[in-house]
Design a protein around this motif. Structure first.
Motif, mmCIF file in Angstrom:
data_model
loop_
_atom_site.group_PDB
_atom_site.id
_atom_site.type_symbol
_atom_site.label_atom_id
_atom_site.label_comp_id
_atom_site.label_asym_id
_atom_site.label_seq_id
_atom_site.Cartn_x
_atom_site.Cartn_y
_atom_site.Cartn_z
ATOM 1 N N THR A 1 0.147 14.766 8.930
ATOM 2 C CA THR A 1 -0.684 14.313 7.812
ATOM 3 C C THR A 1 -1.204 12.920 8.112
ATOM 4 O O THR A 1 -0.560 12.142 8.833
ATOM 5 N N VAL A 2 -2.376 12.601 7.542
ATOM 6 C CA VAL A 2 -2.985 11.291 7.779
ATOM 7 C C VAL A 2 -3.534 10.740 6.462
ATOM 8 O O VAL A 2 -3.848 11.493 5.539
ATOM 9 N N GLY B 1 0.809 -1.217 0.000
ATOM 10 C CA GLY B 1 0.000 0.000 0.000
ATOM 11 C C GLY B 1 0.838 1.261 0.000
ATOM 12 O O GLY B 1 2.075 1.220 -0.065
ATOM 13 N N LEU B 2 0.173 2.408 0.091
ATOM 14 C CA LEU B 2 0.840 3.704 -0.061
ATOM 15 C C LEU B 2 1.398 4.268 1.244
ATOM 16 O O LEU B 2 2.277 5.122 1.216
ATOM 17 N N VAL B 3 0.880 3.823 2.373
ATOM 18 C CA VAL B 3 1.355 4.355 3.651
ATOM 19 C C VAL B 3 2.822 3.984 3.844
ATOM 20 O O VAL B 3 3.220 2.832 3.706
ATOM 21 N N GLY B 4 3.635 4.991 4.124
ATOM 22 C CA GLY B 4 5.061 4.784 4.320
ATOM 23 C C GLY B 4 5.869 4.678 3.039
ATOM 24 O O GLY B 4 7.068 4.389 3.078
ATOM 25 N N GLY C 1 2.466 9.338 -3.314
ATOM 26 C CA GLY C 1 3.018 8.710 -2.129
ATOM 27 C C GLY C 1 2.676 9.385 -0.817
ATOM 28 O O GLY C 1 1.877 10.316 -0.747
ATOM 29 N N ASP C 2 3.309 8.899 0.235
ATOM 30 C CA ASP C 2 3.069 9.332 1.607
ATOM 31 C C ASP C 2 3.962 10.533 1.926
ATOM 32 O O ASP C 2 5.187 10.427 1.869
ATOM 33 N N PRO C 3 3.362 11.678 2.284
ATOM 34 C CA PRO C 3 4.186 12.857 2.594
ATOM 35 C C PRO C 3 5.127 12.638 3.779
ATOM 36 O O PRO C 3 6.189 13.264 3.845
ATOM 37 N N ALA C 4 4.753 11.759 4.697
ATOM 38 C CA ALA C 4 5.639 11.482 5.830
ATOM 39 C C ALA C 4 6.907 10.787 5.363
ATOM 40 O O ALA C 4 7.997 11.038 5.890
ATOM 41 N N ALA C 5 6.785 9.909 4.365
ATOM 42 C CA ALA C 5 7.947 9.185 3.847
ATOM 43 C C ALA C 5 8.857 10.103 3.040
ATOM 44 O O ALA C 5 10.074 10.146 3.260
ATOM 45 N N THR C 6 8.282 10.855 2.114
ATOM 46 C CA THR C 6 9.079 11.808 1.327
ATOM 47 C C THR C 6 9.622 12.910 2.222
ATOM 48 O O THR C 6 10.726 13.425 2.003
ATOM 49 N N GLY C 7 8.867 13.260 3.246
ATOM 50 C CA GLY C 7 9.277 14.322 4.156
ATOM 51 C C GLY C 7 10.527 14.020 4.958
ATOM 52 O O GLY C 7 11.147 14.936 5.500
#
Length: 387
Positions: free
Chosen positions: A292-293, A163-166, A251-257
């Motif tokens: 973000t969620v 999935g997309l999370v992470g 994608g997940d902004p937390a991962a790219t962040g």
């Protein structure tokens, strides 16, 4: 073993074992991704080439697609095919033959060349209802002209997908080398034009930028220098830009962040005007201290109502995001500037005392209405004041 109906050449197999049967369209083979629905009535070519749809399968709620065909101009990603944009497309009806003066290919042939796997002849209303009630499922879309499918294997592939999370997809969607852009927005009489005398120099951090964002910058007099997603703030500021745009992307902004947020914080602290769009908005929010969620259904379409709280104006906008900024986590120094009138989620922010703002929706449209084009003028105004 699922019994398939006679004549079936395409399937969508969900991770829970649900199988939708229909007619295969476009490329053959199979692809795994997250299924979302898009409510736009037009602009399917722009949607399917938007890098923000990377690792997703788009189900179109409007039943009739294909009548405008496809052409070589209405592409949104800078390069590549379905591997860095939408992996698949689902239609109620088999795409029709084109009847448009700009078309130079059918939708079916164009999808086949791009590697986009399609499925037609399914109940998209039922699929949309499923997504609304249970969220965006993981699935495999498959097209086989012979009608032969290993359903258990396809189900297992869907169930095993993370999935997309992470997931940091911007690293794959971004440009590999820096380039400049001077093409302006499409004009009814002359098509695309060139910016002759730039008024501004803008650095665009490319997390999966759409071409019409770059065209919209050129149309306000800004020559864009597009840099890879992992470019340092020091390298960006060394170019002495009048402004920096943080682009859309997948994608997940937390991962790219993890690598982007520290650089965005440096850009904000420099006093340089910063404008974020979509994923750029989400990562700017994280850089300013918000969270973000993941959303259950996301927002995907060209008919979303958003209110600009700074003016009281209600706009119909284009949206494409599966993550959102947690409005309750916005720090005191951050003002919420826009809000979705569908569900009340955050759609924009500004930083008090700094020329920094962003929006969740797509002001460049393509496809969609042009109600929010003024945001590029707002960006230009901030660059004027900073000079």
């Amino acid at each position: 073993m699922t019994d398939l109906l006679p004549g079936v050449t395409g399937v969508l197999v969900l991770a829970d074992g649900t199988v939708l049967q229909g007619i295969g369209v476009g490329a053959t083979g199979d692809a795994v991704g997250e299924v979302c629905f898009n409510t736009a009535m037009t602009g399917y070519q722009e949607i399917l080439t938007d890098p923000s749809y990377m690792a997703q399968i788009v189900a179109f709620t409007f039943p009739h697609m294909g009548n405008t065909g496809a052409n070589s101009e209405d592409l949104e990603q800078m390069s590549g095919g379905s591997e860095t944009a939408a992996r698949g497309a689902i239609f109620r009806d088999v795409p029709t033959e084109p009847a448009n003066w700009r078309a130079n290919a059918t939708l079916n042939d164009w999808m086949a060349r791009r590697g986009v796997i399609g499925l037609a002849g399914v109940d998209t209303r039922s699929l949309t209802k499923l997504i609304r009630e249970k969220g965006m499922p993981h699935a495999v879309i498959a097209h086989s002209p012979t009608g032969e499918f290993d359903i258990p294997a396809l189900r297992a592939k869907a169930a095993e997908w993370s999935g997309l999370v992470g997931l940091d997809l911007a690293k794959d969607a971004t440009t590999r080398q820096t380039f400049t852009w001077d093409e302006t927005r499409w004009d009814w009489d002359g098509g695309y034009d060139k910016l002759e005398t730039p008024k501004y120099e803008v650095v665009v951090v490319d997390y999966g930028v759409k071409r019409n964002i770059l065209r919209s910058l050129a149309s306000i007099g800004a020559r864009a220098t597009v840099v890879p997603a992992d470019t340092s703030a020091e390298d960006i500021l060394a170019r002495k830009p009048d402004g920096v745009l943080l682009s859309n992307g997948p994608g997940d902004p937390a991962a790219t962040g993890l690598y982007a947020v520290p650089e965005i914080q440096k850009l904000v602290n420099s006093g340089t005007p910063v404008f974020g769009i979509c994923l750029g908005h989400q990562m700017l929010a994280r850089a300013l201290g918000a969270q973000t969620v993941k959303m259950d259904q996301g927002h995907h379409g060209a008919n979303h109502p958003v209110k600009d709280l700074t003016t009281g104006k209600v706009e119909i906008v284009s949206m494409n995001h599966g993550f959102t900024v947690d409005r309750d986590s916005l720090p005191e120094a951050v003002t919420e500037t826009h809000v979705s009138l569908f569900d009340g989620t955050n759609a924009g922010l500004a930083l008090t005392g700094k020329p920094v703002f962003s929006v969740q929706h797509h002001p460049e449209a393509s496809p969609g209405p042009t109600d929010s084009l003024y945001l590029f003028e707002r960006f230009a105004g901030l660059m004027d004041k900073a000079k």
